[in-house]
Design an enzyme around this catalytic site. Structure first.
Site, PDB file in Angstrom:
ATOM      1  N   ASP A 390     -40.149 -45.766  12.875  1.00 53.62           N
ATOM      2  CA  ASP A 390     -38.864 -45.252  13.338  1.00 53.62           C
ATOM      3  C   ASP A 390     -38.155 -46.226  14.262  1.00 53.62           C
ATOM      4  OD1 ASP A 390     -37.529 -43.001  12.504  1.00 53.62           O
ATOM      5  OD2 ASP A 390     -37.801 -41.940  14.389  1.00 53.62           O
ATOM      6  N   ASP A 813     -44.013 -29.049  15.210  1.00 48.03           N
ATOM      7  CA  ASP A 813     -45.166 -28.694  14.397  1.00 48.03           C
ATOM      8  C   ASP A 813     -45.401 -27.187  14.388  1.00 48.03           C
ATOM      9  OD1 ASP A 813     -45.718 -28.730  17.054  1.00 48.03           O
ATOM     10  OD2 ASP A 813     -47.428 -30.091  16.956  1.00 48.03           O
TER      11      ASP A 813
END
Length: 1111
Positions: A390, A813
């Site tokens: 990223d 998550d």
């Protein structure tokens, strides 16, 4: 084409239109990073051009004729070209494929890897085409060496070989190296091979020979010899078909022994009833002498009771599970009459590894994780590994290329000697005898050689930052000299400063399209193009055995193939919300769906490696078993390395992973906790699990009766058939405008089904459906994968809202798992005998508190969002709903916990207690609850396997984090929701450790943080209260020692929980930062003056405190 020139493939358009293939433009990238379009004549005449783009376009029509890519040579050439190209693209830009002759400075040997060495083309000095083993492919019998581009040009223009001037015979090609030692050994056949037993290609048909002559390939795991004691039924002759064997489950549930779980449940019920009676008694028996003290205590106790219910009730149904890998092998990997070679029928798995900053996440750690993935024990052709960078850093890119190069040696070594663990850093750091259970005679020699190569590999990885910096400085200096020369020749003013971009350069002498060391426009963090590089192209479907002379180790009996490995860095631009890790994972979901489309996805953090090479097979036992079609993910427990032996700050978190998660497995399933999780791709797409109505509907359509034969007659369905509310025309609104992505959904759903080999499997697939090799990659496919990682792709779609990882929380998550459970899916907790994965965790106090702060902040965000379990659907089970409610509510316990930690000190200061008089009822309630709590802890330790010391560490850190990080998370969340104010708790000072050789040196590093203030205040107040009460009791005319001992006991109980926190403040050898003493002194003086002002001394005899006497 000269070696200094770079060809580039440009694919116009940002997306793919239905029914059309994008036009492909060929161009060359010069050393300065400029793209120049070329014709064939230009390529032959010159290697350097300065003209602008010219109109040289090759259109690929979707017609069956005029398709040279359908031939074996052209397909190999196209795949080789794609795997050697660095694809870039993004919003409002074309997709370019930069052909790289050199990926890293070191030599690359594996034929699957980009930049592998090879022979030169006789026309343009480019690299010739290669087969799976890296041998040169010559499409003509004259063995004229030609590269992919020249071959396609010759095929398009004349169809004649430039060497012998004879027409190409498409489909027939030869290898320069015909040495059989470099090839896969053919299956043995009889000497008199009949012509009738040859297939259409003229090759010997082993299937006919095996089953017509009743032959056998020998004794082993794959084939069985005829049994002399055959009873005449033919079942023991030749190869057994899996359908002839009795059906066996792949996994089973192991219930907790009734001698443990029954008393456990009974004690929960008893404590719940006693707690209700106790709270009722406390409410109706206030302390009239100190109402304020009673009110604070009863409020906290009611909340603690509510919190205990949320935490304890979901633990009523803990379970254990076991898998059978032998049965998995028999069902999916064993030879059969329809599959004599034993080609695997297991579904594909895409593994995701995410990293963002090579300075915070060392590239060597990420490289070791990649190596453990590439060496995993799973069919090579079914695996694909994707790393998400990223940060778009060249350092990460070249580190991954180095890892792919070293995998050429490491992976076959692991297969040859059955190495565990397959992370080289962890393996070579083992303190056990490496020769244990190793029978191969050359193991010691091989291990020594691999260790030496790994040490050199580490040196290369660690030296990459300096290497990239020196290389870039040299190229930038060259560009500056060129610019100065150009200025002089053009007669420009010499006084004007020369402005040359300080670019970051790749190993092949061109600009890196990602983030530069010196940030520049379109080359900075948050502002760079999308990048995709196929580091290792897809392997061949059949094993490729190595040779004795290929490497420094003899791999003659080892499969040398490597899984597909792809580097991805999504496009980032200013003004776009890239949604951090969740956005990066969704970009991987889309790009992998186009490149490999594995029906299952396993995501790992860059510091979590595969410790058990069979972990994927263990998880697949649940997905492929009866009832596995409604499992959305398999969560593995997180295990950590490098934790101090005493686990001072409960980093192992065993109470959660071995207790809470195991208990949730008996309900709708465990939470998704961020790493070590195997997803069903179809569930990530936001669809509901298959239902009975859908099964019966398909049974009627296919002529079935809804019973045993339904599973093999259920075809692949379209997305609209799974979601009645989803119109086929609204697919772009949900998934984006990629046609390839939309087409991959139904394929992933079908391939992810369990085998329809049992009547109870109502929603399966036909055995053998996944044995076909996948199609090789072409440029259009990779270009489509680049387009779906652009920053604009998710605009006006449901990515991050319903599809993929969910946005809006730092704990994406938990939210992602909650959404799946809320749609009716279930999850499974897979605890393996050998840890599946291992990673690292912060052992420093401040780092640990900030980690907990991030988790708690995400929980507060969940509580104030639409993901609150109060708003869950009816598909969310009651106890599962309670567990998710606890996730959002537990940080608020800190408000009551802090008050309760001050109560002992306030009692000592004031001389009052939480109750006015001591009664038998109060003592019975208190004693019963205490005994139940201790008994519950002991039984929970028994069924979860948690040690008592770990349980106590967890209790200590619960109070430490509850009075620091959880409180900060609540404050931060409330300010964000009410006032929209963002607050970040950062480090303000650091005291570094002195011993660099101590692996636990971080444990003693003291970093001051504002999170430490509340625990320090609590500790100081309780200590001062003990001193004040002790002094008052000594100088009192009528000392009341029982009252002092009672109050001091509870203060010492609080201080005992804060003991690890105090040790963390002391650092090594008691070296406490001065800031701690300053804060402690200020707090002590302030509290003392405040108490004197509120309650001035009334004389030496003033004992204050009502009639309560603590026994």
């Amino acid at each position: 084409m000269a070696s200094s020139s770079k060809k580039t493939l440009r694919i116009a358009g940002e997306g793919s239109n239905a029914g059309e293939k994008p036009s492909i433009k060929f161009a060359r990238r010069t050393s300065s990073g400029r793209y120049v379009s070329l014709s064939k004549e230009d390529i032959e005449m010159s290697s350097e051009l300065s003209a602008d783009y010219m109109n040289y376009t090759v259109h690929i029509p979707p017609t069956p004729d005029n398709q040279p890519m359908d031939t074996s040579v052209a397909m190999k050439a196209e795949e080789q070209y794609v795997s050697n190209s660095l694809f870039t693209g993004g919003f409002n830009s074309v997709t370019r494929a930069h052909l790289m002759d050199k990926v890293i400075d070191s030599e690359v040997t594996h034929p699957q890897m980009a930049g592998a060495k090879g022979s030169s083309c006789s026309i343009c000095d480019g690299k010739v085409m290669k087969d799976e083993r890296g041998n040169d492919v010559t499409p003509c019998e004259c063995r004229y060496k030609i590269c992919r581009d020249c071959f396609l040009d010759a095929e398009k223009e004349t169809g004649l070989c430039p060497g012998c001037k004879e027409p190409y015979k498409m489909g027939d090609y030869d290898d320069d190296n015909n040495d059989s030692s470099h090839r896969a050994l053919p299956l043995p056949g009889p000497n008199n091979m009949s012509v009738m037993k040859r297939n259409q290609n003229g090759e010997f048909d082993h299937n006919k020979w095996l089953f017509e002559t009743k032959g056998t390939y020998g004794v082993g795991n794959a084939y069985w010899p005829p049994d002399d004691e055959d009873d005449g039924d033919g079942m023991h002759e030749g190869v057994f078909d899996a359908s002839d064997k009795p059906w066996k489950p792949l996994c089973r549930v192991i219930p907790i022994p009734s001698g443990i779980i029954s008393p456990y449940r009974l004690l929960i019920a008893v404590r719940l009833v006693v707690m209700c009676f106790f709270l009722h008694w406390r409410v109706f028996h206030p302390n009239t002498d100190a109402v304020w003290l009673w009110l604070m205590s009863i409020t906290c106790e009611i909340w603690f009771g509510f919190s205990w219910i949320l935490d304890q009730i979901p633990k009523l149904c803990p379970v254990n599970r076991s898998t059978d890998l032998v049965v998995l092998h028999e069902k999916f990997d064993s030879p059969s009459p329809s599959n004599p070679t034993g080609r695997s029928d297991l579904p594909g798995v895409d593994l995701f590894v995410s990293t963002a900053d090579p300075e915070k996440e060392p590239p060597l750690t990420t490289a070791n994780t990649i190596l453990s993935i590439l060496a995993v024990d799973y069919p090579v052709e079914k695996l694909s590994c994707y790393v998400s960078d990223d940060g778009g850093a060249l350092l990460t890119f070249e580190a991954m290329a180095e890892a792919a190069s070293f995998a050429d040696l490491w992976v076959p070594f692991c297969r040859k000697h059955t190495i565990e663990p397959r992370n080289p850093e962890s393996y070579f750091a083992l303190k056990v005898d490496p020769t244990k259970n190793k029978s191969n005679l050359d193991f010691v020699k091989d291990r020594r050689r691999v260790k030496r190569e790994y040490d050199e590999f580490k040196v290369r990885i660690n030296s990459l930052p300096d290497s990239i910096r020196r290389r870039s400085d040299a190229f930038n200096a060259r560009e500056e000299m060129k610019m100065m020369k150009h200025y002089k020749e053009s007669g420009a003013d010499p006084s004007e400063p020369i402005r040359v971009l300080k670019a970051t350069w790749m190993a092949d002498g061109t600009h890196w399209p990602g983030t530069w060391i010196t940030a520049s426009s379109e080359h900075a963090k948050g502002d760079h193009a999308g990048i995709l590089q196929v580091m290792l192209k897809p392997p061949s479907p059949d094993p490729l055995m190595g040779g004795r002379d290929d490497k420094i180790i003899d791999f003659s009996e080892v499969d040398t193939r490597l899984p597909m490995f792809v580097y991805v860095s999504r496009e980032k631009r200013p003004g776009y919300d890239h949604n951090k890790k969740a956005g990066a994972m969704n970009a991987l979901v889309r790009s992998s769906a186009i490149l490999s489309n594995g029906p299952f996805i396993l995501n790992l953090d860059c510091d979590h490696y595969i410790y058990n090479c069979k972990a994927i097979r263990e998880g697949m036992c649940f997905m492929m078993d009866r009832g596995g079609e409604d499992i959305c993910y398999i969560q593995f427990p997180q295990r950590f390395e490098g934790i101090d032996p005493s686990d001072r700050y409960a980093n192992h978190n065993t109470v959660f992973f071995d207790g809470n998660m195991r208990a949730l497995d008996g309900l709708q399933g465990p939470f998704y906790v961020g790493t070590g999780c195997m997803f069903r791709r179809f569930a990530l797409y936001g669809f509901d699990p298959p239902s009975g109505d859908l099964e019966m509907e398909n049974a009627k359509k296919n002529g079935g009766d809804g019973d045993g034969e339904l599973s093999e007659r259920t075809p692949a369905l379209t997305p609209s058939q799974f979601d009645k509310d989803l119109d086929i025309h609204l697919l772009p609104k949900r998934f984006g405008n990629s046609t390839m992505l939309a087409q991959s959904i139904a394929i992933a759903e079908y391939q992810g089904r369990p085998l329809g080999d049992h009547p109870a499997v109502k929603y399966g697939r036909k055995p053998g459906a996944l044995r076909e090799p996948r199609q090789p990659l072409d440029a259009s496919t990779v270009a489509e994968a680049v387009s779906v990682i652009s920053c604009w792709y998710e605009d006006k779609t449901e990515w991050g809202d319903r599809v993929g990882w969910i946005y809006g929380s730092v704990t994406e998550d938990v939210v992602t798992g909650y959404r799946m459970h809320n749609r009716g899916w279930r999850s499974v907790y897979c605890v393996t005998k050998r840890d599946a994965f291992r990673g690292s965790a912060p052992i420093n106090l401040t780092d640990r508190l900030h980690q907990v702060l991030r988790w708690a902040t995400g929980s507060v965000e969940i509580f104030f969002s639409k993901n609150n379990a109060f708003l869950g659907s009816k598909r969310l089970l009651l106890l599962q709903r309670l567990s998710y409610l606890n996730v959002g509510i537990y940080p608020f316990t800190s408000l009551f916990l802090i008050v309760y930690c001050f109560l002992p000190a306030l009692s000592l200061f004031s001389g009052y207690f939480i109750v006015q008089t001591l009664s038998i009822s109060f003592l019975i309630y208190l004693l019963t609850m205490t005994v139940c709590l201790v008994a519950l802890a002991i039984l929970e330790v028994k069924w979860s396997g948690v040690e008592l010391e770990q349980w106590w560490r967890n209790e200590q850190f619960w109070l430490i984090s509850g009075t620091s990080a959880h409180l900060a998370a609540v404050v931060q969340g409330l300010l964000k929701v009410i006032a929209g104010i963002e607050i970040s708790f950062t480090l303000t000072s650091k005291s570094a450790g002195e011993d660099n050789d101590d692996i636990f040196a971080d444990l003693y590093i003291v970093k001051w943080s504002s999170l430490m203030i509340p625990p320090i205040v609590i500790a100081m107040v309780n200590i001062i209260a003990i001193i004040v009460a002790f002094s008052r009791t000594i100088y009192s005319a009528n000392p009341q020692w029982s009252k002092f001992i009672g109050g001091a006991f509870f203060s010492f109980w609080v201080l005992a929980h804060l003991y690890p926190f105090a040790k963390g403040l002391m650092g090594r050898r008691g070296k406490t930062p001065t800031i701690v003493y300053v804060w402690s002194g200020l707090i002590a003086i302030t509290l003392s003056l405040l108490w004197v002002a509120i309650s001035p001394p009334r004389g030496a005899d003033a004992g204050g405190g009502g009639d309560f006497q603590f026994p």
